[in-house]
Design a protein around this motif. Structure first.
Motif, short mmCIF file in Angstrom:
data_model
loop_
_atom_site.label_atom_id
_atom_site.label_comp_id
_atom_site.label_asym_id
_atom_site.label_seq_id
_atom_site.Cartn_x
_atom_site.Cartn_y
_atom_site.Cartn_z
N VAL A 166 30.14 7.69 6.79
CA VAL A 166 29.05 7.24 7.65
C VAL A 166 27.94 8.29 7.71
N VAL A 167 28.32 9.55 7.86
CA VAL A 167 27.33 10.63 7.93
C VAL A 167 26.52 10.71 6.65
N LEU A 168 27.18 10.51 5.50
CA LEU A 168 26.48 10.57 4.22
C LEU A 168 25.38 9.52 4.13
N VAL A 169 25.64 8.34 4.69
CA VAL A 169 24.66 7.25 4.60
C VAL A 169 23.53 7.45 5.60
N PHE A 170 23.87 7.82 6.84
CA PHE A 170 22.85 7.86 7.89
C PHE A 170 22.27 9.25 8.12
N GLY A 171 23.00 10.28 7.70
CA GLY A 171 22.50 11.63 7.93
C GLY A 171 21.23 11.93 7.16
N VAL A 172 21.08 11.32 5.98
CA VAL A 172 19.90 11.57 5.15
C VAL A 172 18.66 10.89 5.71
N ARG A 173 18.83 10.06 6.76
CA ARG A 173 17.69 9.31 7.29
C ARG A 173 17.10 9.96 8.53
N SER A 174 17.55 11.15 8.86
CA SER A 174 17.14 11.75 10.13
C SER A 174 15.63 11.95 10.21
N GLY A 175 15.01 12.52 9.18
CA GLY A 175 13.56 12.68 9.16
C GLY A 175 13.07 13.54 10.31
N ASN A 176 11.84 13.27 10.78
CA ASN A 176 11.27 14.01 11.90
C ASN A 176 11.90 13.56 13.21
N SER B 126 45.06 3.81 16.59
CA SER B 126 44.68 4.78 15.56
C SER B 126 44.53 4.11 14.20
N ARG B 127 45.30 3.06 13.94
CA ARG B 127 45.20 2.36 12.66
C ARG B 127 43.97 1.44 12.62
N LEU B 128 43.56 0.94 13.77
CA LEU B 128 42.35 0.13 13.84
C LEU B 128 41.10 0.98 13.65
N ALA B 129 41.18 2.24 14.09
CA ALA B 129 39.98 3.07 14.22
C ALA B 129 39.23 3.24 12.91
N ALA B 130 39.93 3.47 11.82
CA ALA B 130 39.26 3.76 10.55
C ALA B 130 38.43 2.58 10.07
N PHE B 131 38.89 1.35 10.33
CA PHE B 131 38.15 0.17 9.89
C PHE B 131 36.75 0.10 10.51
N ILE B 132 36.62 0.60 11.75
CA ILE B 132 35.37 0.44 12.48
C ILE B 132 34.22 1.14 11.77
N PHE B 133 34.52 2.16 10.97
CA PHE B 133 33.45 2.84 10.24
C PHE B 133 32.77 1.93 9.22
N LEU B 134 33.40 0.80 8.89
CA LEU B 134 32.77 -0.15 7.96
C LEU B 134 31.54 -0.82 8.58
N ALA B 135 31.54 -1.00 9.90
CA ALA B 135 30.50 -1.81 10.54
C ALA B 135 29.08 -1.29 10.27
N PRO B 136 28.78 0.00 10.50
CA PRO B 136 27.40 0.43 10.25
C PRO B 136 27.02 0.37 8.77
N LEU B 137 27.99 0.57 7.88
CA LEU B 137 27.69 0.50 6.45
C LEU B 137 27.42 -0.95 6.03
N PHE B 138 28.18 -1.89 6.59
CA PHE B 138 27.89 -3.30 6.35
C PHE B 138 26.50 -3.66 6.90
N GLY B 139 26.12 -3.01 8.01
CA GLY B 139 24.79 -3.25 8.57
C GLY B 139 23.69 -2.87 7.59
N VAL B 140 23.86 -1.73 6.92
CA VAL B 140 22.89 -1.31 5.90
C VAL B 140 22.88 -2.30 4.74
N LEU B 141 24.07 -2.70 4.30
CA LEU B 141 24.18 -3.63 3.18
C LEU B 141 23.52 -4.97 3.51
N LEU B 142 23.79 -5.51 4.69
CA LEU B 142 23.21 -6.80 5.08
C LEU B 142 21.70 -6.67 5.33
#
Length: 300
Positions: free
Chosen positions: A141-151, A251-267
């Motif tokens: 998630v950080v790799l995708v959104f961290g580069v967008r920080s800008g000013n 704890s097993r559900l938690a990792a899946f949730i990281f998909l949501a913001p990446l799917f947001g970028v894709l959609l």
């Protein structure tokens, strides 16, 4: 409902989780549309009220009740307040920081939820492999959104802290639901209704504090986006999500949730023509690896 707190998530459950995350990713896009005519806290209030009504109608048509009574009433009030404050800090924080940073800090939820499960939920312990999986997924998630920080705006750190606070309220809500539901005869319909209904007063306060006086303009896209948030997100996907909280380890559900913001970028790229950065595909790969590590069967 029988608990499976010590079990892994089967393929069918994993597919439903991916579907939920896809719906939540679409929610990020729908909010962009609804914000063009409805202030965020107004939309959040309408969403909770309308979805609560739909749920009440569904359960009442089956001759059952969604209301929690006696000692369980307090449980409903607490999860509603936690949910309301989650959204209050989520939207308030975006007034101080930029969207990409808000997403990164909000999705620390999965880390806080897994840590809380380790200490407060029986049989849901973190292992070195699980921890590595969560961290790898978060890095995606950080790799995708961290580069967008800008000013960065002035006092951006206030917004960052608010988003972390929202993540903590979200995690606390998840853990509280799991802990209480495992001890009381409460189903996921009642849990969802309580969250939606008792969050309304908190959301109305947020409306008065953040969005009072802002115009509301209904257009076709705005109404469509709001209907998506009410029916698909708050009604359909939340029902699935709460069934999963009642059924599977946090704890097993938690990792899946990281998909949501990446799917947001894709959609956003598919539906709005937003750029799809190369980091998106690497980030999705990291989340997939993290999900595997968190959910792979334990070697005994």
């Amino acid at each position: 409902m029988p608990s499976r707190s010590n079990s892994h998530i089967p393929l069918g459950g994993a597919a439903l989780l991916v579907l939920v995350c896809l719906v939540w990713g679409g929610n990020m896009v729908s909010i962009k549309f609804s914000n063009q005519g409805i202030p965020p806290m107004v939309a959040a209030t309408i969403r909770s009220a309308a979805a609560a009504l739909l749920l009440w109608v569904l359960v009442a048509s089956r001759g059952k009740s969604v209301w929690l009574k006696g000692p369980d009433f307090k449980y409903g009030v607490i999860i509603g307040i936690l949910f309301g404050f989650d959204f209050l800090f989520l939207y308030w924080g975006t007034a101080f920081t930029i969207a990409s940073r808000a997403i990164i800090f909000l999705y620390t939820h999965s880390i806080w939820a897994a840590l809380g499960a380790h200490f407060f939920l029986e049989g849901d312990r973190l292992t070195p492999v699980k921890t590595s999986g969560l961290l790898i997924a978060f890095v995606g998630v950080v790799l995708v959104f961290g580069v967008r920080s800008g000013n960065l705006p002035h006092n951006y750190w206030i917004g960052d802290l608010m988003e972390v606070t929202a993540a903590l309220f979200w995690a606390a809500n998840t853990l509280y639901i799991k802990r209480v539901a495992g001890r009381r005869p409460i189903n996921h319909y009642q849990t969802l209704f309580a969250q939606l209904f008792f969050s309304i007063p908190v959301l109305i306060v947020g409306w008065l504090v953040l969005d009072l006086g802002k115009p509301v303009i209904f257009t076709g896209p705005v109404i469509g986006a709001l209907l998506y948030q009410v029916i698909i997100v708050a009604f359909f996907s939340y029902l699935l999500w709460f069934w999963m909280i009642h059924t599977y380890p946090v704890s097993r559900l938690a990792a899946f949730i990281f998909l949501a913001p990446l799917f947001g970028v894709l959609l956003g790229g598919i539906l709005q023509g937003d750029p799809l950065p190369p980091q998106l595909w690497f980030g999705l790969g990291c989340v997939a690896v993290g999900i595997y590590l968190v959910n792979r069967p334990q070697v005994v």
